[in-house]
Design a protein around this motif. Structure first.
Motif, PDB file in Angstrom:
ATOM      1  N   GLY A 215       4.498  17.369   3.311  1.00 39.88           N
ATOM      2  CA  GLY A 215       3.136  17.426   3.829  1.00 39.88           C
ATOM      3  C   GLY A 215       2.259  16.242   3.466  1.00 39.88           C
ATOM      4  O   GLY A 215       1.108  16.187   3.877  1.00 39.88           O
ATOM      5  N   TYR A 216       2.758  15.276   2.702  1.00 41.88           N
ATOM      6  CA  TYR A 216       1.984  14.109   2.296  1.00 41.88           C
ATOM      7  C   TYR A 216       2.459  12.870   3.046  1.00 41.88           C
ATOM      8  O   TYR A 216       3.650  12.580   3.080  1.00 41.88           O
ATOM      9  CB  TYR A 216       2.113  13.859   0.788  1.00 41.88           C
ATOM     10  CG  TYR A 216       1.463  14.928  -0.044  1.00 41.88           C
ATOM     11  CD1 TYR A 216       0.112  14.863  -0.368  1.00 41.88           C
ATOM     12  CD2 TYR A 216       2.207  16.012  -0.511  1.00 41.88           C
ATOM     13  CE1 TYR A 216      -0.484  15.854  -1.139  1.00 41.88           C
ATOM     14  CE2 TYR A 216       1.612  16.998  -1.279  1.00 41.88           C
ATOM     15  CZ  TYR A 216       0.269  16.922  -1.588  1.00 41.88           C
ATOM     16  OH  TYR A 216      -0.312  17.900  -2.339  1.00 41.88           O
ATOM     17  N   LEU A 217       1.517  12.110   3.588  1.00 50.53           N
ATOM     18  CA  LEU A 217       1.836  10.891   4.321  1.00 50.53           C
ATOM     19  C   LEU A 217       2.453   9.851   3.393  1.00 50.53           C
ATOM     20  O   LEU A 217       1.936   9.595   2.305  1.00 50.53           O
ATOM     21  CB  LEU A 217       0.566  10.316   4.948  1.00 50.53           C
ATOM     22  CG  LEU A 217       0.708   8.976   5.672  1.00 50.53           C
ATOM     23  CD1 LEU A 217       1.619   9.100   6.884  1.00 50.53           C
ATOM     24  CD2 LEU A 217      -0.671   8.452   6.065  1.00 50.53           C
ATOM     25  N   ILE A 218       3.549   9.242   3.828  1.00 51.77           N
ATOM     26  CA  ILE A 218       4.140   8.125   3.109  1.00 51.77           C
ATOM     27  C   ILE A 218       3.424   6.884   3.616  1.00 51.77           C
ATOM     28  O   ILE A 218       3.589   6.504   4.768  1.00 51.77           O
ATOM     29  CB  ILE A 218       5.665   8.010   3.376  1.00 51.77           C
ATOM     30  CG1 ILE A 218       6.381   9.310   3.071  1.00 51.77           C
ATOM     31  CG2 ILE A 218       6.252   6.847   2.587  1.00 51.77           C
ATOM     32  CD1 ILE A 218       6.289   9.760   1.647  1.00 51.77           C
ATOM     33  N   GLU A 219       2.615   6.262   2.782  1.00 49.08           N
ATOM     34  CA  GLU A 219       1.786   5.140   3.224  1.00 49.08           C
ATOM     35  C   GLU A 219       2.516   3.805   3.202  1.00 49.08           C
ATOM     36  O   GLU A 219       2.049   2.850   3.799  1.00 49.08           O
ATOM     37  CB  GLU A 219       0.515   5.071   2.381  1.00 49.08           C
ATOM     38  CG  GLU A 219      -0.405   6.247   2.615  1.00 49.08           C
ATOM     39  CD  GLU A 219      -1.714   6.153   1.855  1.00 49.08           C
ATOM     40  OE1 GLU A 219      -1.923   5.177   1.108  1.00 49.08           O
ATOM     41  OE2 GLU A 219      -2.534   7.075   2.004  1.00 49.08           O
ATOM     42  N   SER A 220       3.638   3.728   2.509  1.00 46.70           N
ATOM     43  CA  SER A 220       4.370   2.469   2.427  1.00 46.70           C
ATOM     44  C   SER A 220       5.764   2.636   3.026  1.00 46.70           C
ATOM     45  O   SER A 220       6.482   3.577   2.696  1.00 46.70           O
ATOM     46  CB  SER A 220       4.506   2.029   0.965  1.00 46.70           C
ATOM     47  OG  SER A 220       5.327   0.891   0.870  1.00 46.70           O
ATOM     48  N   ALA A 221       6.148   1.690   3.873  1.00 52.05           N
ATOM     49  CA  ALA A 221       7.459   1.748   4.533  1.00 52.05           C
ATOM     50  C   ALA A 221       8.606   1.431   3.582  1.00 52.05           C
ATOM     51  O   ALA A 221       9.766   1.600   3.945  1.00 52.05           O
ATOM     52  CB  ALA A 221       7.489   0.785   5.706  1.00 52.05           C
ATOM     53  N   LYS A 222       8.315   1.009   2.368  1.00 46.80           N
ATOM     54  CA  LYS A 222       9.396   0.650   1.441  1.00 46.80           C
ATOM     55  C   LYS A 222      10.107   1.873   0.855  1.00 46.80           C
ATOM     56  O   LYS A 222      11.201   1.746   0.323  1.00 46.80           O
ATOM     57  CB  LYS A 222       8.881  -0.250   0.324  1.00 46.80           C
ATOM     58  CG  LYS A 222       7.974   0.427  -0.673  1.00 46.80           C
ATOM     59  CD  LYS A 222       7.510  -0.586  -1.698  1.00 46.80           C
ATOM     60  CE  LYS A 222       6.523   0.005  -2.664  1.00 46.80           C
ATOM     61  NZ  LYS A 222       5.977  -1.021  -3.554  1.00 46.80           N
ATOM     62  N   TYR A 223       9.504   3.050   0.980  1.00 45.99           N
ATOM     63  CA  TYR A 223      10.131   4.242   0.422  1.00 45.99           C
ATOM     64  C   TYR A 223      11.231   4.774   1.320  1.00 45.99           C
ATOM     65  O   TYR A 223      11.103   4.794   2.541  1.00 45.99           O
ATOM     66  CB  TYR A 223       9.089   5.332   0.152  1.00 45.99           C
ATOM     67  CG  TYR A 223       8.181   4.941  -0.990  1.00 45.99           C
ATOM     68  CD1 TYR A 223       8.644   4.942  -2.299  1.00 45.99           C
ATOM     69  CD2 TYR A 223       6.893   4.521  -0.758  1.00 45.99           C
ATOM     70  CE1 TYR A 223       7.834   4.544  -3.340  1.00 45.99           C
ATOM     71  CE2 TYR A 223       6.072   4.123  -1.792  1.00 45.99           C
ATOM     72  CZ  TYR A 223       6.545   4.138  -3.080  1.00 45.99           C
ATOM     73  OH  TYR A 223       5.745   3.733  -4.111  1.00 45.99           O
ATOM     74  N   LYS A 224      12.305   5.195   0.699  1.00 48.33           N
ATOM     75  CA  LYS A 224      13.454   5.784   1.386  1.00 48.33           C
ATOM     76  C   LYS A 224      13.570   7.239   0.950  1.00 48.33           C
ATOM     77  O   LYS A 224      12.881   7.682   0.036  1.00 48.33           O
ATOM     78  CB  LYS A 224      14.737   5.038   0.999  1.00 48.33           C
ATOM     79  CG  LYS A 224      14.747   3.581   1.352  1.00 48.33           C
ATOM     80  CD  LYS A 224      16.044   2.952   0.875  1.00 48.33           C
ATOM     81  CE  LYS A 224      16.094   1.480   1.213  1.00 48.33           C
ATOM     82  NZ  LYS A 224      17.384   0.897   0.819  1.00 48.33           N
TER      83      LYS A 224
END
Length: 133
Positions: free
Chosen positions: A79-88
């Protein structure tokens, strides 16, 4: 929230024994947005673990593409937005993938993916890191 090797989002089940842990750190307080990319994921604290073994993971772009969305589409975890594309995402930690359609209630502009790393029971009753094996 559990981060493996700084950039892989996982759940506690990825840690199969204490011998697999090289290092562990716990962030209890909410960090500042300017200094931490995971700022908005830290509502209930974050455990960061460095493992001795490598784990299978998928990028946000790979998951979006698999589900027929644009590679740069927003991705949420629990339910939380991932703000950085670096997370896998640890593939072993994905409990459920939910395709969320825009509604007046959620105010989304497009369909998004929400990845659950928590079981239904953990979502309803909370989860405890102290239950790690």
């Amino acid at each position: 929230m559990l981060l493996i090797d700084e950039y892989i989002i996982a759940n506690k089940n990825i840690i199969t024994s204490k011998e697999n842990i090289e290092e562990i750190a716990v962030i209890k307080d909410k960090p500042r947005r300017e200094t931490h990319d995971f700022y908005n994921l830290s509502e209930n604290g974050i455990a960061s673990v460095t493992l001795k073994k490598k784990i299978a993971s998928k990028t946000q772009a790979e998951i979006n593409t698999f589900f027929g969305l644009d590679a740069n589409n927003s991705v949420y975890v629990n339910g939380y937005l991932i703000e950085s594309a670096k997370y896998k995402f640890s593939t072993e930690s994905i409990v459920e993938v939910e395709l969320v359609t825009p509604t007046t209630e959620n105010r989304l502009e497009q369909r998004v993916i929400n990845i659950w790393t928590l079981t239904q029971e953990e979502r309803e009753n909370g989860c405890a890191l102290s239950q790690m094996k």
